[in-house]
Every structure is written in C-alpha cells, then in structure tokens.
Design an enzyme around this catalytic site. Structure first.
Site, PDB file in Angstrom:
ATOM      1  N   LYS A   1      14.719  -3.880   4.616  1.00  0.00           N
ATOM      2  CA  LYS A   1      13.647  -4.547   3.906  1.00  0.00           C
ATOM      3  C   LYS A   1      14.262  -5.713   3.338  1.00  0.00           C
ATOM      4  O   LYS A   1      14.795  -5.649   2.202  1.00  0.00           O
ATOM      5  CB  LYS A   1      12.767  -3.906   3.103  1.00  0.00           C
ATOM      6  CG  LYS A   1      11.847  -4.486   2.403  1.00  0.00           C
ATOM      7  CD  LYS A   1      10.373  -4.773   3.197  1.00  0.00           C
ATOM      8  CE  LYS A   1       9.048  -5.253   2.658  1.00  0.00           C
ATOM      9  NZ  LYS A   1       8.557  -3.943   1.726  1.00  0.00           N
TER      10      LYS A   1
ATOM     11  N   SER B   1      13.070 -10.359   1.937  1.00  0.00           N
ATOM     12  CA  SER B   1      11.915 -11.018   1.850  1.00  0.00           C
ATOM     13  C   SER B   1      12.060 -11.987   3.089  1.00  0.00           C
ATOM     14  O   SER B   1      12.914 -12.245   3.716  1.00  0.00           O
ATOM     15  CB  SER B   1      11.998 -12.169   0.766  1.00  0.00           C
ATOM     16  OG  SER B   1      12.116 -11.273  -0.600  1.00  0.00           O
TER      17      SER B   1
ATOM     18  N   THR C   1       9.932 -14.477  -1.014  1.00  0.00           N
ATOM     19  CA  THR C   1       8.655 -15.218  -0.781  1.00  0.00           C
ATOM     20  C   THR C   1       7.766 -15.502  -1.865  1.00  0.00           C
ATOM     21  O   THR C   1       7.424 -16.673  -1.802  1.00  0.00           O
ATOM     22  CB  THR C   1       7.917 -14.125   0.377  1.00  0.00           C
ATOM     23  OG1 THR C   1       8.694 -13.648   1.337  1.00  0.00           O
ATOM     24  CG2 THR C   1       6.751 -15.195   0.829  1.00  0.00           C
ATOM     25  N   ALA C   2       7.874 -14.851  -2.967  1.00  0.00           N
ATOM     26  CA  ALA C   2       7.076 -15.053  -4.096  1.00  0.00           C
ATOM     27  C   ALA C   2       7.636 -16.762  -4.619  1.00  0.00           C
ATOM     28  O   ALA C   2       6.878 -17.459  -4.999  1.00  0.00           O
ATOM     29  CB  ALA C   2       7.276 -14.133  -4.999  1.00  0.00           C
TER      30      ALA C   2
ATOM     31  N   HIS D   1       3.787  -7.043  -6.632  1.00  0.00           N
ATOM     32  CA  HIS D   1       3.592  -5.877  -6.430  1.00  0.00           C
ATOM     33  C   HIS D   1       2.640  -5.494  -7.361  1.00  0.00           C
ATOM     34  O   HIS D   1       1.446  -5.701  -7.541  1.00  0.00           O
ATOM     35  CB  HIS D   1       5.043  -4.993  -6.451  1.00  0.00           C
ATOM     36  CG  HIS D   1       5.846  -5.461  -5.122  1.00  0.00           C
ATOM     37  ND1 HIS D   1       5.428  -5.547  -3.948  1.00  0.00           N
ATOM     38  CD2 HIS D   1       7.263  -5.223  -5.188  1.00  0.00           C
ATOM     39  CE1 HIS D   1       6.529  -5.599  -3.233  1.00  0.00           C
ATOM     40  NE2 HIS D   1       7.537  -5.817  -3.713  1.00  0.00           N
TER      41      HIS D   1
END
Length: 281
Positions: A53, A55, A113-114, A157
């Site tokens: 996993k 981004s 991504t943030a 999150h």
C-alpha cells in the site's frame, strides 16, 4: 508472498481474510505493518515487497517496476485530509487560508496524496503559494500544532474524528476542495504489485478478501483492534466506514479518472516526475 500495508483499520479490515488464510488458492502472506511514508520509499527500492500500500502521489516514482491494482486501496468522497490550526495564528482569531502565508505546516510525508493535495490547494488559496513544509511523524502533528511548535498541520485518517480533542480547528478540508474543484473522488492510498507478478490473480484474492470482510464484519474485529494504535472501537469502525467502499473493490472508470486528474495536474505543475499516464492502467 511479502506484503506491506498500514496498521490502520481500513487496511486490516480489507486484508484480514487473506492474511489469515481464509481465501482459497491465495498464497500465504508475510505481512509488514508500516506507515505509508515508509512504504512510499520502500516501493522506490529494488528490495521492496511484492505487494504494498502506497500513496497515489508516490506512483510516478515506481510505475516502471510496479503495477497499480484496481482494488484494495482507499479512494472516495468525504474522506480527504484536513488542514488544522489553533484558534489563532499571530493573534489572528478564526484564521483563514491567507494566514498560512509565510508560516510552517507539518505534513506526514512529502510523497503522500495529502501533501500533493495540499500543494495544489495552497497554489490557489495561500498568497505566495505553499508555506514552509516540515515532515513529521503522523502521530506527532496534532500535539505539535496544539503546543504551538508548528503553525498548522496536515492530517489524515482517524484525525478527522479526533482533532477536536486536541483543541484544534479545521482550516480546510482538502477532500471537499478537490471534489468541488474537479468533481472527482479523492485518490488516497493505492495497492501496487510488481509487474513480474500475476496482477489479475492478486486482484482476485484482494477482492475475495474485501468480500469476506463485508460478509463477516465481526470476524476481523480482534485483528483490527490489535493494530489500531489505541483507537476506540467506535473510531475504528468510523474509519472503516469512511475509507472502505465500492472503490476498494474496483476503481472503475471514475476511480481511474480521478487518479489521472490528480497525477496529471501534479506532473504539469512539476510536483511529481513526468510519466506516461497509460502506465496507470
């Protein structure tokens, strides 16, 4: 098979069945639990796990070696990162985005991504563009903002649910901004697999694990809470409800369009390396 994903409830919910040998025909998993900042950099190394996993923002660095899988990740609406501040900045009560000009903001990763959404937002909303960025472990960001060590924080999150307990206020919801600006859902976390592997088979095992999780939601509760980093069961369930959705099972055309919009815009602005968008499919 070696796999790396975060200990966050959405990942442990999705992968519980496969990780516990409940998916017929799927290979045994050797799981590494790692923050997404770690996996973003692992993916750029030759010794990274076969499946992990990362981004979506980190994809341009790894697409020659890894393939984006169409399932298992986090993409949706109403689930974007937040920019948090105290009630005032330099005495500016109820600060606006303009108050961030020349300030310092903590982010959890420069390949998240943030962070990418923040840079795109700041180019539009903050005079002079993005403020000074300080990379900080995710769990340290809200205390640092609360204690005045940093002017603002970019959080993801479960912080969507817990930031009021730190006495913080939301300056901007970057997911809401992205959806309004583009009409697309928010691409957050991607599942990737080495291009040498059978991506269709892996995608099938992930979908089977998602289906098992939805059909047997109580089965994964112990596994989720063992890795939930001191979250309450209520917050963990809210986290799952927000980040596990139909895109987790299949990105579909809307999902791919959102990813192409994000990374295409970021590449055009020089925020990520230029790359062939066709590698996303």
């Amino acid at each position: 098979m070696n796999i790396a994903y975060s200990p966050c409830p959405n990942d442990t919910f999705i992968f519980h069945a496969w990780a516990h040998g409940l998916i017929s025909g799927a290979p045994e998993l050797n799981v590494t639990y790692a923050d997404i900042d770690i996996t973003n950099h692992l993916a750029a190394r030759s010794e990274g796990p076969e499946v992990m996993k990362i981004s979506y923002a980190a994809l341009p660095w790894v697409l020659n070696d890894y393939r984006l899988l169409p399932c298992g990740g986090a993409l949706g609406r109403g689930c974007g990162p937040l920019v948090l501040t105290r009630d005032s900045i330099d005495g500016n009560i109820e600060p606006t985005s303009a108050a961030l000009s020349g300030k310092r903001i903590a982010v959890p990763s420069e390949r998240s991504t943030a962070y990418l959404l923040f840079r795109l937002w700041a180019e539009q909303q903050v005079p002079g563009g993005a403020p000074e960025v300080v990379v900080m472990p995710f769990h340290e960001i809200m205390p640092a903002v609360r204690d005045g060590k940093i002017d603002a924080g970019l959080v993801i999150h479960e912080a969507r649910f817990t930031y009021p307990t730190y006495g913080l206020r939301m300056l901007a919801d970057l997911g809401s901004w992205w959806e309004t600006d583009t009409g697309f859902p928010i691409p957050l976390g991607a599942i990737i697999a080495r291009r040498s592997l059978d991506s269709e088979a892996i995608s099938g095992w992930i979908r089977a694990s998602v289906d098992y999780a939805w059909s047997n939601p109580a089965a994964s509760e112990g596994y989720i809470m063992d890795h939930a980093q001191e979250l309450s069961p209520e917050v963990a369930q809210s986290h799952i409800a927000l980040y596990v959705n139909n895109f987790s099972r299949d990105l579909g055309e809307d999902g791919y369009a959102a990813i192409e919009a994000l990374l295409g815009r970021a590449a055009a602005q020089g925020l990520v390396p230029a790359f062939d968008l066709s590698l996303l499919r």
